[in-house]
Design an enzyme around this catalytic site. Sequence first.
Site, PDB file in Angstrom:
ATOM      1  N   TRP A  66       0.813  -1.205   0.000  1.00 62.47           N
ATOM      2  CA  TRP A  66       0.000   0.000   0.000  1.00 62.47           C
ATOM      3  C   TRP A  66       0.853   1.266   0.000  1.00 62.47           C
ATOM      4  O   TRP A  66       1.714   1.427  -0.844  1.00 62.47           O
ATOM      5  CB  TRP A  66      -1.008  -0.043   1.168  1.00 62.47           C
ATOM      6  CG  TRP A  66      -2.037  -1.118   1.000  1.00 62.47           C
ATOM      7  CD1 TRP A  66      -2.087  -2.320   1.639  1.00 62.47           C
ATOM      8  CD2 TRP A  66      -3.133  -1.136   0.067  1.00 62.47           C
ATOM      9  NE1 TRP A  66      -3.145  -3.066   1.189  1.00 62.47           N
ATOM     10  CE2 TRP A  66      -3.800  -2.369   0.230  1.00 62.47           C
ATOM     11  CE3 TRP A  66      -3.626  -0.220  -0.879  1.00 62.47           C
ATOM     12  CZ2 TRP A  66      -4.933  -2.713  -0.508  1.00 62.47           C
ATOM     13  CZ3 TRP A  66      -4.760  -0.563  -1.627  1.00 62.47           C
ATOM     14  CH2 TRP A  66      -5.396  -1.791  -1.440  1.00 62.47           C
ATOM     15  N   SER A  67       0.642   2.177   0.937  1.00 61.11           N
ATOM     16  CA  SER A  67       1.301   3.483   0.847  1.00 61.11           C
ATOM     17  C   SER A  67       2.788   3.461   1.167  1.00 61.11           C
ATOM     18  O   SER A  67       3.458   4.480   1.016  1.00 61.11           O
ATOM     19  CB  SER A  67       0.595   4.499   1.748  1.00 61.11           C
ATOM     20  OG  SER A  67      -0.642   4.874   1.168  1.00 61.11           O
ATOM     21  N   CYS A  68       3.324   2.338   1.586  1.00 60.36           N
ATOM     22  CA  CYS A  68       4.795   2.221   1.642  1.00 60.36           C
ATOM     23  C   CYS A  68       5.373   2.491   0.256  1.00 60.36           C
ATOM     24  O   CYS A  68       6.531   2.906   0.139  1.00 60.36           O
ATOM     25  CB  CYS A  68       5.208   0.842   2.110  1.00 60.36           C
ATOM     26  SG  CYS A  68       4.834   0.483   3.839  1.00 60.36           S
ATOM     27  N   LYS A  70       4.664   4.888  -1.607  1.00 62.27           N
ATOM     28  CA  LYS A  70       4.917   6.327  -1.729  1.00 62.27           C
ATOM     29  C   LYS A  70       6.351   6.679  -1.366  1.00 62.27           C
ATOM     30  O   LYS A  70       6.954   7.582  -1.960  1.00 62.27           O
ATOM     31  CB  LYS A  70       3.936   7.113  -0.853  1.00 62.27           C
ATOM     32  CG  LYS A  70       2.483   7.075  -1.299  1.00 62.27           C
ATOM     33  CD  LYS A  70       1.622   7.891  -0.356  1.00 62.27           C
ATOM     34  CE  LYS A  70       0.182   8.031  -0.849  1.00 62.27           C
ATOM     35  NZ  LYS A  70      -0.578   6.785  -0.716  1.00 62.27           N
ATOM     36  N   TYR A 156      -4.150  14.279   3.306  1.00 60.73           N
ATOM     37  CA  TYR A 156      -3.505  13.114   2.704  1.00 60.73           C
ATOM     38  C   TYR A 156      -4.064  12.780   1.323  1.00 60.73           C
ATOM     39  O   TYR A 156      -5.263  12.577   1.159  1.00 60.73           O
ATOM     40  CB  TYR A 156      -3.657  11.924   3.641  1.00 60.73           C
ATOM     41  CG  TYR A 156      -2.840  10.719   3.260  1.00 60.73           C
ATOM     42  CD1 TYR A 156      -1.458  10.807   3.123  1.00 60.73           C
ATOM     43  CD2 TYR A 156      -3.443   9.490   3.055  1.00 60.73           C
ATOM     44  CE1 TYR A 156      -0.706   9.691   2.802  1.00 60.73           C
ATOM     45  CE2 TYR A 156      -2.701   8.374   2.733  1.00 60.73           C
ATOM     46  CZ  TYR A 156      -1.330   8.480   2.608  1.00 60.73           C
ATOM     47  OH  TYR A 156      -0.587   7.376   2.278  1.00 60.73           O
TER      48      TYR A 156
END
Length: 375
Positions: A66-68, A70, A156
Amino acid sequence: MNIEGTCDPRFAGVRDAFATCFAQGLEHGGGVSVVVQGRTVVDLWGGHADAARSRPWRQDTLVNVWSCTKGVVALAIAMLVERGKLDYAALVARYWPEFAAGGKERITLDHVMSHQAGLNGLAVPMDEEGLLAWTPFVDALAAMSPLWEPGSRCIYHALTYGHLTGEVLRRVDGRSVGRFIAEEIAGPLGADFHVGLPASEDPRVAEMIEGPKASDWVEFVRASPFPHAGDNPTPRATAPNDRAWRAAEVPGGNGQSTAHALARIYGMMAAGGVWEGKPLIGRTAVEAAARPRIRGMDDSFAAPTAFAGGYQMEDTTYASRASPQTFGHSGWGGAIGFADPAAGVGFGYVTNRMLGFDDLDPRRKVLIDAVYDAL
């Protein structure tokens, strides 16, 4: 639970903490890895890669983080800044002229990197197919007006962050963000990290399991004054179980990784951009990316927030243990990766059991506390 892998005796507490997560029923399958001063001191995995518990988690099991994702995209942007192809202070429209439409001509790359661009979601209907196809989603972003005054607050950008940064990268480099990461980051580091996964790799991908409260944040955001990240399309916890999701490039959230890959990437940055004696990015460029941009309240989550150039700062999971210079990114449901330059630590944790908590994820906390207890 049989925990496999390697662990320096000094960090035996990390193995114990990982085993405790399984014993307490918090974990289903996952991995944890730690790099200290350029050396891997922990690389552990355990549990099962599928809900039916028919596939054991292996050293090379991949899972959606997921947002890792980013944080790895932020590294790609930092590399292009260092090469002079991008400038954090420059207007996005300088690289992507169509982006100036709708009153967005004053939005900078730094606004995008620190979630201040006023584009935390789309103002027009968009289904998941459009998100995965790339062009419909970025064209909609280019055409719309900001949803709030850019630079006035940090809200966010859950999915839009990846397409905004990814399109800027594509405009100046010519490669997609997934290809850039493969050729410039994952390849040179030997890091098993992918944005846009070939079907040939599917047999080693873990099944995502939506656990209690995992998706509560979506409805919370949709009920907030800034609901846009929860719609067009609405994020789905089990989307990574679809081949179409894994095949696409969604740089805000569909990176497939091992814990070792995250620890390796952040361990390199903790060491000032060098891995095994070879420089990937300069120390000054890492420090520029990790420089805090904003601290305040995110009114879509009703929670404090702090961002650098694409990196979360002062994460509550490690804030009491790590140095103030620590930076990284967490992922929906559990995963996290970060670098602590003062301690020389690169940390990666991945899981396929997505959970939601009102406060801290206890899995992250016990693992990170065990690392710092050993230092």
